[in-house]
Design a protein around this motif. Sequence first.
Motif, PDB file in Angstrom:
ATOM      1  N   UNK A 243       0.838  -1.207   0.000  1.00 35.07           N
ATOM      2  CA  UNK A 243       0.000   0.000   0.000  1.00 35.07           C
ATOM      3  C   UNK A 243       0.869   1.252   0.000  1.00 35.07           C
ATOM      4  N   UNK A 244       1.876   1.260   0.855  1.00 35.09           N
ATOM      5  CA  UNK A 244       2.741   2.442   0.940  1.00 35.09           C
ATOM      6  C   UNK A 244       3.645   2.557  -0.284  1.00 35.09           C
ATOM      7  N   UNK A 245       4.078   1.405  -0.793  1.00 34.18           N
ATOM      8  CA  UNK A 245       4.971   1.443  -1.948  1.00 34.18           C
ATOM      9  C   UNK A 245       4.291   2.056  -3.163  1.00 34.18           C
ATOM     10  N   UNK A 246       2.973   1.809  -3.305  1.00 33.59           N
ATOM     11  CA  UNK A 246       2.238   2.343  -4.453  1.00 33.59           C
ATOM     12  C   UNK A 246       1.408   3.576  -4.084  1.00 33.59           C
ATOM     13  N   UNK A 247       1.632   4.094  -2.863  1.00 33.07           N
ATOM     14  CA  UNK A 247       0.937   5.318  -2.410  1.00 33.07           C
ATOM     15  C   UNK A 247      -0.584   5.206  -2.602  1.00 33.07           C
ATOM     16  N   UNK A 248      -1.137   4.094  -2.135  1.00 31.97           N
ATOM     17  CA  UNK A 248      -2.568   3.841  -2.301  1.00 31.97           C
ATOM     18  C   UNK A 248      -3.338   4.023  -0.993  1.00 31.97           C
ATOM     19  N   UNK A 249      -2.784   4.830  -0.087  1.00 29.83           N
ATOM     20  CA  UNK A 249      -3.448   5.007   1.197  1.00 29.83           C
ATOM     21  C   UNK A 249      -4.857   5.585   1.041  1.00 29.83           C
ATOM     22  N   UNK A 250      -4.999   6.563   0.138  1.00 28.42           N
ATOM     23  CA  UNK A 250      -6.310   7.195  -0.037  1.00 28.42           C
ATOM     24  C   UNK A 250      -7.345   6.194  -0.547  1.00 28.42           C
ATOM     25  N   UNK A 251      -6.941   5.353  -1.501  1.00 29.67           N
ATOM     26  CA  UNK A 251      -7.888   4.369  -2.031  1.00 29.67           C
ATOM     27  C   UNK A 251      -8.299   3.380  -0.943  1.00 29.67           C
ATOM     28  N   UNK A 252      -7.332   2.944  -0.126  1.00 31.47           N
ATOM     29  CA  UNK A 252      -7.626   2.010   0.958  1.00 31.47           C
ATOM     30  C   UNK A 252      -8.565   2.656   1.968  1.00 31.47           C
ATOM     31  N   UNK A 253      -8.330   3.931   2.280  1.00 26.66           N
ATOM     32  CA  UNK A 253      -9.200   4.630   3.216  1.00 26.66           C
ATOM     33  C   UNK A 253     -10.619   4.764   2.666  1.00 26.66           C
ATOM     34  N   UNK A 254     -10.732   5.013   1.357  1.00 32.04           N
ATOM     35  CA  UNK A 254     -12.068   5.106   0.765  1.00 32.04           C
ATOM     36  C   UNK A 254     -12.801   3.766   0.859  1.00 32.04           C
ATOM     37  N   UNK A 255     -12.069   2.684   0.576  1.00 30.46           N
ATOM     38  CA  UNK A 255     -12.676   1.354   0.683  1.00 30.46           C
ATOM     39  C   UNK A 255     -13.103   1.073   2.121  1.00 30.46           C
TER      40      UNK A 255
END
Length: 619
Positions: A243-255
Amino acid sequence: MFKALVEPFRHPYPKEVIQRQEGSGRKPRAKARDWSGTLGRLWGYLAQRKAKLTLVLVMVVFSSSLALLGPYMLGVAVDDYLGGSGGQPWVWFLVGIGLVYAGSSLTSWLQNIWMIEIAQETVYRMRSDLFTKLHALPISFYSKRQQGEIMSRVTNDIENVSSTLNSSAIQIFSSVLTLTGTIVVMLYLSPILTLLTFIVVPLMMFGMRWITRRTGPLYKQRQKDLGNLNGYIEETLSGQRIIKAFSQEERVLREFRTRNAAIRKSGFWAQTISGFIPKLMNFLNNFSFALVAGIGGVLAIYGQVTVGVIIVFVEYARQFTRPLNDLANQWNTLLSAIAGAERVFEVMDEDEEAADESGAQPIEQVAGKVSFSQVYFSYEQDGDTLEDISFTAEPGEMIALVGPTGAGKTTLIQLLSRFYEHDNGIIAIDDKDINSIRRDSLRSHMAFVLQDSFLFQGSIRDNIAFGRLEATDAEIEAAARLANAHSFIMRLPHGYDERLGIGGDGISQGQKQLLAIARAMLANPSILVLDEATSSIDTVTELKIQEGLQRLMKGRTSFVIAHRLNTIRQADKILVLKDGQLIEQGDHRDLLKRDGFYSKLYYGQLQEQEEESRRSDES
């Protein structure tokens, strides 16, 4: 305006939930569940403590009877003593009423203590049975479900059952007894006042039916949403590096917010609608009290009843609505417990890993010859995953499996270890059909070193010993030395007693691989499975791993799932898989001479490596 107000109650599910269920093409799972069957299975667990459960029920009968006796004695006292006709001193009445209420308290305390003990033992057995069942299920069960969702069954759902058995079971039985006794005594004292009290019953039944028809599905949906959220949380915590490597924190938070909102909505409507229960019961309680007091007073004036009877009826009117109120309140708790129990029994009803065939025997010694003869397999019924696979691996040979992603390399290994059962053909070890060998015996002669080695929370010593639990400390250390792991272990503050975190946190990926090799070394298998154990490892560590692997593979039949083809040039036989078919087999030189699929893969990888090396030099 009225339509807008009642619309949320007409459809207790949020629109998103309804659309998701309708659009899925299948009925919601909650509708297919068997409540009576679930309660019957729960009783099967409770019945294992019949003696103590009988004592609990006896205490419930005593406490309910004493609770009915107290108001009756008060009414008699009013008529006898205040009316001037009492022949016994007040002290005897006070002693009697004191004993009644003391006995009621004592029996209530005993029944609660004993029921808590029964409930905890019941939940203990349920959780143990569920955990045992989880270890008897096939690998396919876990491949289709999130780990967190499964964990929710072991924790949240069973905890719902626990809290209900601790209190609600007694409360429901006590309420039924109190309600029955109250009705009998009320009819004996005054049928007219009894009928007045009964006026509230249809109102209660209508109100409760309206409420529970809406809260039942919502409690089930909330449990399902909670399981989904737990699964998502477990998945995201395990995948934090990605998650951090691909900077997908916002998407994970939305989910997360979406799943969290689903619980909020189902929980909001369940609690809101069930919150009407105490309001409804309080209103009907006060309404019943007003009827009995008002009309009872008129009847007393005309001599139809005594003042003492009115007092008894006022108390009984409250006792009449109180058990109904308790039943109503506990009903929602019971709904939640049934929903949890159903989800637990759902797992318990899953098909276990197929039992060993009749006549299957353990195998003591394995030379390591492996043969596949016209083997077919499919995960689903609409097509073959593996088709007509035939080859032979002689004892001690290194067999490499190569091919594109999804070609069937891992599936072939899972058939060999009987994690899945092949549909047709014969798989044999030392010319013995693996179906004639017990699974535990078969797997005891195999060891796995995977690309992502899994280590358990605990000491390094315990993780290595997982390969053979009865191994001595000297044998564990010897295995670590052969795997080139001893030197880094001794540099750790506590050596072999160094504690690792969940998943082996605390050491590097390369060190994890060395421990996995040591674990396999200690198991001393006849058949070894390697899944590119050196990928993403630094050069120095890779050399140590390669050296450890060479020692591990010596004299053993090895299956190597290869991703980098230059690592398997020394293989005795290379199996080239594509779209589930074995299209080529032979050693490295033979396959290159054929100029077929393997040749293209090999030279394609060489070209890519040369280009990467050139770009690296230029930079």
